[in-house]
Design an enzyme around this catalytic site. Structure first.
Site, PDB file in Angstrom:
ATOM      1  CB  CYS A 133     -19.058   2.945 -23.769  1.00 44.42           C
ATOM      2  SG  CYS A 133     -19.507   1.981 -22.350  1.00 44.42           S
ATOM      3  NE  ARG A 175     -31.018   0.389 -48.969  1.00 47.70           N
ATOM      4  CZ  ARG A 175     -30.034   0.761 -48.144  1.00 47.70           C
ATOM      5  NH1 ARG A 175     -30.230   0.746 -46.854  1.00 47.70           N
ATOM      6  NH2 ARG A 175     -28.874   1.171 -48.606  1.00 47.70           N
TER       7      ARG A 175
HETATM    8  N1  LYS Z   1     -24.368  -0.194 -46.074  1.00 45.02           N
HETATM    9  C1  LYS Z   1     -25.136   0.804 -46.726  1.00 45.02           C
HETATM   10  C2  LYS Z   1     -26.441   1.042 -46.002  1.00 45.02           C
HETATM   11  O1  LYS Z   1     -26.662   0.539 -44.961  1.00 45.02           O
HETATM   12  C3  LYS Z   1     -25.331   0.557 -48.167  1.00 45.02           C
HETATM   13  C4  LYS Z   1     -24.127   0.152 -48.912  1.00 45.02           C
HETATM   14  C5  LYS Z   1     -24.484  -0.294 -50.272  1.00 45.02           C
HETATM   15  C6  LYS Z   1     -23.350  -0.945 -50.907  1.00 45.02           C
HETATM   16  N2  LYS Z   1     -23.235  -0.678 -52.328  1.00 45.02           N
HETATM   17  O2  LYS Z   1     -27.272   1.754 -46.429  1.00 45.02           O
END
Ligand code: LYS
Length: 437
Positions: free
Chosen positions: A360, A292
């Site tokens: 939906c 992220r």
């Molecule tokens: N998919 C998750 C999110 O959108 C985070 C998962 C992280 C995986 N270790 O925040």
């Protein structure tokens, strides 16, 4: 794109990577994922620089689950990152992109034999073994391949990070890793040391995702170090690699105040140095796995506004041409996002609306409350910070084709994932055949 870096041109249009978003939408259609390539590169360089300044040996492995495609793997390679993959599909993507196999780490709590073989065939750098089943299976395969395989063991430190319960991973009650508290971690380390085809490089832990507070890392490092002392007493073993995972938070809305990349890395490296120094031990190589924090704030999603439904005194729903199919996070984690009207980005807020998706499902709401200028059908909406776990978690629910993804840089754009077509949607479907049964 993060909140404070919004660039608006003299036509009042939002820009990203010096490209006009209105033009991008015209050229590629909507919904559209737009990544600012330089932003990803800058984030990567900030991680690397922070490590270099610490003097520690390190690897920064991009967690490709956040956003995986050939172009992203190419970029990670160019930026000297390693790569964390969690499935055969992510591994396949990396290999097809020509990503150096020795810099690939394979994670996951249920790697299949087929996936492990694929990784062994490719001679990837490291397997992060998650459980006793995998420990046996991978060792049997290593014996069959007659090759010493480098592994880390994923330990579960018993730390609860303050984040949404679906994305915490370090607590005792977790499907991931060998628990420290019940001695499974020690047993796994002993077993690994006794297996002739394994080289145990070290341990891994991951306390959760979208973590703002550096303190969770400090606690986890102390806790793991204590456990490693116990391991040392019992076996004489010392780790060469300490992988502290990822989970570094980013800013989605003004309510979010994550630590900076530099702050995370500085805290982690000083804590490791001080804990190891106290014991007179050689510093381990420190690995991190940002996903992220590398790509999240580098992208926006562009949507076209369609129907608008005003329920006086209750709520005004502004519906867009995508939704939970291209971004499940609001529906799954109550995740919050910031948005602007990209074609009138300089205008002041006028009304409070909800931004609804087109699926939906009543839960298909991208933003529950947001102040926007008076919205008209046909406006272009930009949702910010959608670079992580947006496209990668996209689905074809309601048979919506997945959007296109473009990279932008210095006023130029290039398609990195083409938009799905209706033909793509039915490509694996088979018609009824007379003698099929
Ligand atoms: N998919 C998750 C999110 O959108 C985070 C998962 C992280 C995986 N270790 O925040």
């Amino acid at each position: 794109m993060s909140l404070h870096q919004m660039k608006i041109n003299d036509r009042g249009h939002l820009e990203i990577g010096d490209c006009d978003t209105v033009e991008l939408a015209r050229q590629y259609g909507t919904p559209l994922y737009v990544y600012d390539e330089m932003k990803i590169r800058q984030n990567a360089r900030r991680f690397l620089l922070a490590f270099q300044q610490s003097g520690c040996s390190f690897q920064v492995a991009y967690a490709s689950k956040a956003f995986s495609c050939i172009a992203m793997a190419e970029l990670a390679e160019e930026e000297n990152l390693s790569l964390d993959v969690v499935s055969g599909g992510e591994l396949y993507t990396a290999l097809k992109a020509g990503f150096p196999a020795e810099r690939i780490h394979f994670h996951g709590n249920n790697k299949s034999e087929k996936e492990l073989r694929m990784a062994l065939d490719a001679e990837i750098g490291c397997f992060v073994v998650d459980n006793f089943f995998e420990l046996e299976l991978l060792h049997d395969l290593a014996r069959e391949y007659q090759r010493e395989v480098k592994i880390l063991l994923r330990l579960t430190p018993g730390i609860e990070a303050h984040t949404h319960k679906y994305i915490t991973t370090g607590q005792d009650d977790s499907k991931f890793g060998f628990n420290v508290k019940n001695n499974h971690a020690l047993i796994a380390i002993k077993e690994s040391l006794n297996k002739p085809y394994f080289h145990l490089s070290g341990v891994h832990f991951h306390i959760g995702s979208q973590i703002f507070d550096v303190h969770g890392f400090v606690q986890a490092i102390r806790m793991i170090r204590k456990h490693l002392d116990h391991v040392h007493e019992e076996t004489g073993y010392e780790v060469e690699v300490l992988n502290v995972g990822g989970g570094f938070g980013i800013q989605y809305t003004e309510e979010d105040h994550p630590a900076s990349i530099e702050n995370y890395i500085q805290t982690i490296t000083s804590e490791v140095k001080s804990e190891w120094e106290k014991r007179g031990l050689k510093f381990p190589e420190i690995w991190v796995e940002p996903g992220r924090s590398l790509v999240g704030n580098a992208a926006i999603t562009l949507y076209r506004v369609g129907a608008i439904k005003d329920i006086p005194g209750i709520r005004k729903y502004v519906s867009v041409d995508g939704g939970m199919t291209d971004n499940i996070r609001p529906a799954l984690y109550q995740a919050k996002y910031h948005a602007v009207l990209a074609n009138r980005a300089g205008e002041s807020p006028h009304e409070e609306v909800a931004i609804a998706g087109k699926c939906c499902e009543s839960g298909d709401i991208l933003v529950r409350n947001i102040h926007l200028p008076k919205v008209n059908s046909g406006d272009l909406l930009a949702l910010f910070s959608t670079g992580a776990y947006g496209y990668s978690m996209a689905s074809n629910y309601n048979r919506l084709p997945r959007p296109a993804v473009v990279f932008v840089k210095n006023g130029k754009s290039r398609i990195v994932i083409k938009r799905e077509t209706y033909e793509d949607l039915i490509q694996n479907d088979r018609r009824k055949q007379v003698f099929a049964y």
